[in-house]
Design a protein around this motif. Sequence first.
Motif, PDB file in Angstrom:
ATOM      1  N   ALA A  44       8.136   2.271 -12.001  1.00 46.75           N
ATOM      2  CA  ALA A  44       8.757   1.296 -11.856  1.00 46.75           C
ATOM      3  C   ALA A  44       9.074   0.681 -10.825  1.00 46.75           C
ATOM      4  O   ALA A  44       9.454  -1.211 -11.162  1.00 46.75           O
ATOM      5  CB  ALA A  44      10.681   1.456 -11.738  1.00 46.75           C
ATOM      6  N   GLY A  45       8.780   1.312  -9.723  1.00 44.65           N
ATOM      7  CA  GLY A  45       8.643   0.254  -8.418  1.00 44.65           C
ATOM      8  C   GLY A  45       8.149  -0.177  -8.562  1.00 44.65           C
ATOM      9  O   GLY A  45       8.314  -2.182  -7.605  1.00 44.65           O
ATOM     10  N   ILE A  46       6.951  -0.737  -8.866  1.00 41.40           N
ATOM     11  CA  ILE A  46       5.552  -1.441  -8.354  1.00 41.40           C
ATOM     12  C   ILE A  46       5.918  -2.707 -10.003  1.00 41.40           C
ATOM     13  O   ILE A  46       6.002  -4.103  -9.671  1.00 41.40           O
ATOM     14  CB  ILE A  46       4.476  -1.086  -9.378  1.00 41.40           C
ATOM     15  N   ALA A  47       6.113  -2.399 -11.126  1.00 31.99           N
ATOM     16  CA  ALA A  47       6.773  -3.173 -12.127  1.00 31.99           C
ATOM     17  C   ALA A  47       8.258  -4.005 -11.955  1.00 31.99           C
ATOM     18  O   ALA A  47       8.074  -5.339 -11.620  1.00 31.99           O
ATOM     19  CB  ALA A  47       7.655  -2.688 -13.575  1.00 31.99           C
ATOM     20  N   LEU A  48       9.154  -3.675 -10.901  1.00 32.42           N
ATOM     21  CA  LEU A  48      10.267  -4.461 -10.556  1.00 32.42           C
ATOM     22  C   LEU A  48       9.707  -5.690  -9.382  1.00 32.42           C
ATOM     23  O   LEU A  48      10.415  -6.361  -9.680  1.00 32.42           O
ATOM     24  CB  LEU A  48      11.122  -3.234 -10.139  1.00 32.42           C
ATOM     25  N   LEU A  49       8.783  -5.046  -8.450  1.00 33.90           N
ATOM     26  CA  LEU A  49       8.423  -5.856  -7.620  1.00 33.90           C
ATOM     27  C   LEU A  49       7.723  -7.111  -8.013  1.00 33.90           C
ATOM     28  O   LEU A  49       7.260  -8.180  -6.617  1.00 33.90           O
ATOM     29  CB  LEU A  49       7.970  -5.402  -6.035  1.00 33.90           C
ATOM     30  N   ILE A  50       6.360  -6.884  -9.055  1.00 35.28           N
ATOM     31  CA  ILE A  50       4.997  -7.926  -9.268  1.00 35.28           C
ATOM     32  C   ILE A  50       6.069  -9.066  -9.344  1.00 35.28           C
ATOM     33  O   ILE A  50       5.371  -9.845  -8.695  1.00 35.28           O
ATOM     34  CB  ILE A  50       5.026  -8.040 -11.168  1.00 35.28           C
ATOM     35  N   PRO A  51       7.507  -9.422  -9.718  1.00 33.02           N
ATOM     36  CA  PRO A  51       7.613 -10.779  -9.967  1.00 33.02           C
ATOM     37  C   PRO A  51       7.655 -11.448  -8.452  1.00 33.02           C
ATOM     38  O   PRO A  51       8.259 -12.622  -8.067  1.00 33.02           O
ATOM     39  CB  PRO A  51       9.289 -10.702 -10.326  1.00 33.02           C
ATOM     40  N   ALA A  52       8.099 -10.407  -7.345  1.00 32.25           N
ATOM     41  CA  ALA A  52       8.255 -10.769  -5.988  1.00 32.25           C
ATOM     42  C   ALA A  52       6.985 -10.962  -5.222  1.00 32.25           C
ATOM     43  O   ALA A  52       6.899 -12.089  -4.480  1.00 32.25           O
ATOM     44  CB  ALA A  52       9.182  -9.966  -5.620  1.00 32.25           C
ATOM     45  N   THR A  53       5.525 -10.789  -5.866  1.00 28.61           N
ATOM     46  CA  THR A  53       4.435 -11.331  -5.567  1.00 28.61           C
ATOM     47  C   THR A  53       3.738 -12.336  -5.786  1.00 28.61           C
ATOM     48  O   THR A  53       2.536 -13.213  -5.738  1.00 28.61           O
ATOM     49  CB  THR A  53       3.433 -10.141  -5.643  1.00 28.61           C
ATOM     50  N   PHE A  54       4.046 -13.518  -6.451  1.00 26.57           N
ATOM     51  CA  PHE A  54       4.045 -14.096  -7.595  1.00 26.57           C
ATOM     52  C   PHE A  54       3.565 -15.566  -7.099  1.00 26.57           C
ATOM     53  O   PHE A  54       2.625 -15.709  -7.014  1.00 26.57           O
ATOM     54  CB  PHE A  54       5.013 -15.045  -9.404  1.00 26.57           C
ATOM     55  N   GLY A  55       4.399 -15.936  -5.481  1.00 28.67           N
ATOM     56  CA  GLY A  55       3.753 -16.380  -4.801  1.00 28.67           C
ATOM     57  C   GLY A  55       2.614 -16.427  -3.694  1.00 28.67           C
ATOM     58  O   GLY A  55       2.414 -16.733  -3.044  1.00 28.67           O
ATOM     59  N   LEU A  56       2.596 -14.928  -3.427  1.00 26.06           N
ATOM     60  CA  LEU A  56       1.654 -14.544  -2.729  1.00 26.06           C
ATOM     61  C   LEU A  56       0.168 -14.925  -2.855  1.00 26.06           C
ATOM     62  O   LEU A  56      -0.184 -14.720  -3.950  1.00 26.06           O
ATOM     63  CB  LEU A  56       2.441 -12.886  -1.939  1.00 26.06           C
ATOM     64  N   SER A  57      -0.626 -14.014  -2.290  1.00 25.71           N
ATOM     65  CA  SER A  57      -2.452 -14.017  -2.385  1.00 25.71           C
ATOM     66  C   SER A  57      -2.445 -13.470  -2.818  1.00 25.71           C
ATOM     67  O   SER A  57      -1.623 -11.868  -2.806  1.00 25.71           O
ATOM     68  CB  SER A  57      -2.950 -15.093  -1.085  1.00 25.71           C
ATOM     69  N   PRO A  58      -3.039 -12.834  -3.744  1.00 22.22           N
ATOM     70  CA  PRO A  58      -3.587 -11.296  -4.847  1.00 22.22           C
ATOM     71  C   PRO A  58      -3.478 -10.483  -4.006  1.00 22.22           C
ATOM     72  O   PRO A  58      -3.416  -9.578  -3.743  1.00 22.22           O
ATOM     73  CB  PRO A  58      -5.467 -11.804  -5.025  1.00 22.22           C
ATOM     74  N   THR A  59      -4.865 -11.006  -2.599  1.00 22.77           N
ATOM     75  CA  THR A  59      -4.735  -9.847  -1.604  1.00 22.77           C
ATOM     76  C   THR A  59      -2.929  -8.846  -1.267  1.00 22.77           C
ATOM     77  O   THR A  59      -2.987  -7.796  -0.946  1.00 22.77           O
ATOM     78  CB  THR A  59      -5.462 -10.215  -0.679  1.00 22.77           C
ATOM     79  N   THR A  60      -2.753 -10.493  -0.551  1.00 23.61           N
ATOM     80  CA  THR A  60      -1.481  -9.240   0.286  1.00 23.61           C
ATOM     81  C   THR A  60      -0.578  -8.699  -1.067  1.00 23.61           C
ATOM     82  O   THR A  60       0.127  -8.129  -1.324  1.00 23.61           O
ATOM     83  CB  THR A  60      -0.335 -10.428   0.633  1.00 23.61           C
ATOM     84  N   ALA A  61      -0.177  -9.559  -2.974  1.00 22.72           N
ATOM     85  CA  ALA A  61       0.104  -8.723  -3.356  1.00 22.72           C
ATOM     86  C   ALA A  61      -0.157  -7.484  -3.714  1.00 22.72           C
ATOM     87  O   ALA A  61       0.918  -6.474  -3.953  1.00 22.72           O
ATOM     88  CB  ALA A  61       0.216  -9.733  -4.713  1.00 22.72           C
ATOM     89  N   LEU A  62      -1.465  -7.157  -3.599  1.00 28.31           N
ATOM     90  CA  LEU A  62      -1.949  -6.055  -3.438  1.00 28.31           C
ATOM     91  C   LEU A  62      -2.167  -4.958  -2.852  1.00 28.31           C
ATOM     92  O   LEU A  62      -1.329  -4.178  -3.230  1.00 28.31           O
ATOM     93  CB  LEU A  62      -3.698  -5.806  -4.507  1.00 28.31           C
ATOM     94  N   ILE A  63      -1.907  -5.920  -1.210  1.00 29.34           N
ATOM     95  CA  ILE A  63      -1.103  -4.430  -0.267  1.00 29.34           C
ATOM     96  C   ILE A  63       0.324  -4.175  -0.452  1.00 29.34           C
ATOM     97  O   ILE A  63       0.471  -2.812  -0.508  1.00 29.34           O
ATOM     98  CB  ILE A  63      -1.272  -5.598   1.237  1.00 29.34           C
TER      99      ILE A  63
END
Lengths: 504, 315, 156
Positions: A44-63
Amino acid sequence: MLESLQHLFAGFGVATTTVNLTYCLIGAIVGTLVGVLPGLGPIAGIALLIPATFGLSPTTALIMLAGIYYGAMYGGSTTSILLNVPGETASVITCIDGYRMAQKGRAGAALAICAIGSFIAGTLAIFGMVFLAPPLAEAALAFGPAEYFSLMVCGFVVLSNVTGGSIVKSLMMAVVGLIIGTVGLDPVTGDARFTFGTTYLLGGIEFVAVAIGLFGIGEILSNVGKPQAALDQSVTVPRLKELYPSLQDLKQSIGAILRGAGIGFGVGLVPGPAPVIATYASYMVEKKTSRHPETFGHGAVEGVAGPEAANNAACQSAFIPLFVLGIPFAPPTAILLGALLIHGVVPGPMMISEHPEVFWGVIASMYIGNFILLLLNLPFVPLFANILRIPKRVLLPLVMVFCITGMYTVNNSIPDIWVMLLFGVIGYTMRIGGFEGAPLLLALVLGPKLEVAFRQALMISHGDFGVFLSRPISAFFLAATFLFLCVPLVRAAARRWQARANPA
Amino acid sequence: MSKKIVLSLVILTLLVIPAAAPAAFPEKEVQIIVPYAAGGATDLIFRALAESTSRYLGKAVVIVNRPGGGGTVGFTEGAQAKPDGYTLTAVITPVTILPHQVKTAFTYKSFAPIINVVDDPSMFLVKADSPWKTTKEFVDYARKNPGMITVGNSGAGGGVHLVALAFEKAVGARFNHIPFAGGGPSVTALMGGHINAVSVSPPEGIAQVKAGKLRIIALFADERFELFPNVPTVKEQGIPFSMGMWRGLAAPKGTPADVVKTLHDAFRKGMEDPAFKKNAHDMSVKLFYLGPQAFEKRMAEDDQYFAKLVAEMRK
Amino acid sequence: MNPQGREAIGGIILFLFGGATLALSLGMPIGNFRAAGTGLFPMILGILLMTLSGLFLAGLVAAKRKSPSAPPAVPAEPPFGRQWAMFMGATVLAVALFGTLGFPLTVFLLMALLLRSLGMRKWGGVALLSLATALSAYVLFVKILKIPLPAGLPGL
């Protein structure tokens, strides 16, 4: 190997940029929160925050997302120890000895050992990942339906009696767990089983509901009927010097931690709910190798250190199949895969060559993340331990509120809460009769997969049972199971034979 | 004592007032039920769409996963939700197939279509070192050895399973269908050599094909797949068969027309958002817009097609 | 009721459960091992459970005959009674109203009822603690973590 080290250093360069460090920290904090709250898990935690990562670079998002995943593992043990409520499906085993330690005033020691053990195991697992990833991933592929079946039978038989006591009672609980696992849609034919016409049961019975119900709610209920005087007290008032582990604790735990790390790392490579199985396996191993096995179930620190280490190691090694093969083996990694895809990074054999900065950057940030989590968790130990000072009269309602809230967040489903309460009552009656919940949960997790693997294997082999013995890996596990069952019987028979031969 | 009661009542009233005031749709977040597991093909594309549409809709769009039964669990819940526009369902081709296979509490008519987003081809994959090099070799072998080729799928009764069943009917062969719990496990089993082929729809398996570990042995579409332009469709090779997988959004039947229009317009803008388009491209997913009427027509056509197909397969 | 009695009842319940599973699974297609039907696995499990519980009960009877006053292997009986019933009743009520009341109000109601059922006397203390819990839960779950929770009628 040298090349890997070079890449790793480059990765550290990526991981230590301010942006990445910040997001690593955010991920770790969110992960810990998510892990501490019962029911709400990394998925749930990861799924909820995926949208928050859309503006970030893939590396940062995955980190950040990866941070949530293993952060949740650190936090999951907190409520297990303090309240006997598994914060995470994988923290069920930690409840057993962790809660006992808390009741003896040693909550702080337990919490700290969890954090330390998780850190050591996580770090070791990352080393394993860096140097062993590709060959291990290929090895994981060798597991087909027949191999899974045998592996799970072996695990099932070996781990059913993890908490000791009567084998027959544990097996009965395990079979009940298996039966509960059949509710829902038959995975092979798609027909409904035991759903009594309701749509809710089509999805099967939610594992988290059963886990929190049996352990957490069951514990609440067994305290609720107590007289007023008992309710005025708190679970325990931790003594200052017991807030942190003693040298003795550390010495006892280090072996458990190392073994747990090894077990977790290996088990994490196998598809399925690896962290859960890893914790059961580690507990079993610790019990068998301990010099004083009778302390298990009453607050043995190895019973907390080992499983938590295994848990964390399994989480880390779950990344190997994801990165190397591009295939997620468990729901949290499946979501991470999704997040990667959304960011245009396709994990798989090409990932290391096409996006080395993502791969090595994430690995380097895992070291950092584990370290951050250790720093985050240790100072909070006294704070968390002091939660136990709250008188039961207030604590019990609070815990109930959090269990209900947490349960809802898993599937946004109120029927889940009813199931949780039902299993709370069942768990309570089980305690009265002296039946254990751990085997039931293990069976609930393994059961459906066991059945599917069995049927798949037979479908592929056109009904030929020999397939389980003709394939080497499968035969190995079945042989191990057979030996495990036979050795005690043979020994007992040998003893009786000897006693008859030399009557003293 | 009475003071406390009055105070509580006042607080409660204050809390209720905001709800009483009328407001335009949407007043709160919109939920999309995805009847498949998180991380799967359908889940991913709708997560990306939800994110980009949130901006145009003005309220958050949230994904809720309800996997099970090849989609049955999620479709059932979505069909029975309140038709107020706050609970949508991600509908994909199986919604027109499932009601003909098992007794379901829904049909495609239980939904009011809003927009179609994706239309992906389906395909069979084999290992790179597999002995079959062309579709013809594969089909010929299958015809000569009925029930011998194991074809994995992402779940009994699911979309790709049906594609496999329909294909075997179209070519007069018989495969040995092995169900797995999702696209991931089925592709894994192929990679490990435990099955001969796997039936998938992008992005399942795409990464491995790109990396050269797996090969597309049969492509079920009307046109070639832009990502792999050298792979001919089975139609080009003389087999009149094509079956793609569409994925769109629907609301429960009875949702007011203006609500549907608001949702449609917002999602359309979300689809055209450049960030979303890039996401879709990276996932190798083919976007294919259809408005409510065209989408409904497509669903009706497919429903009829599958009704016949399933009846034939039962014989 | 003594521990052995409780264990025996447990065994009997399990036996019946196994029987029910078996009965229900026979109503489903069984198939054979080559093409397993839906009911095959549950049928095997039902039989297995009945066998195990049968053995268990037999073992209890045998143990009783050998040493009628064997030390209890099960824990002492935990508490039951009116307080317990009030606690459970309050929980059931709150969960039933969860969808209608919405998250923050349900938390408030639940905390208040549970605290009262466990014997907290002062209304002021109850109200304060419940309000504090509801507010912090709201802030944490709805505002910070943005988790979808039922808003209920008040629309929070």
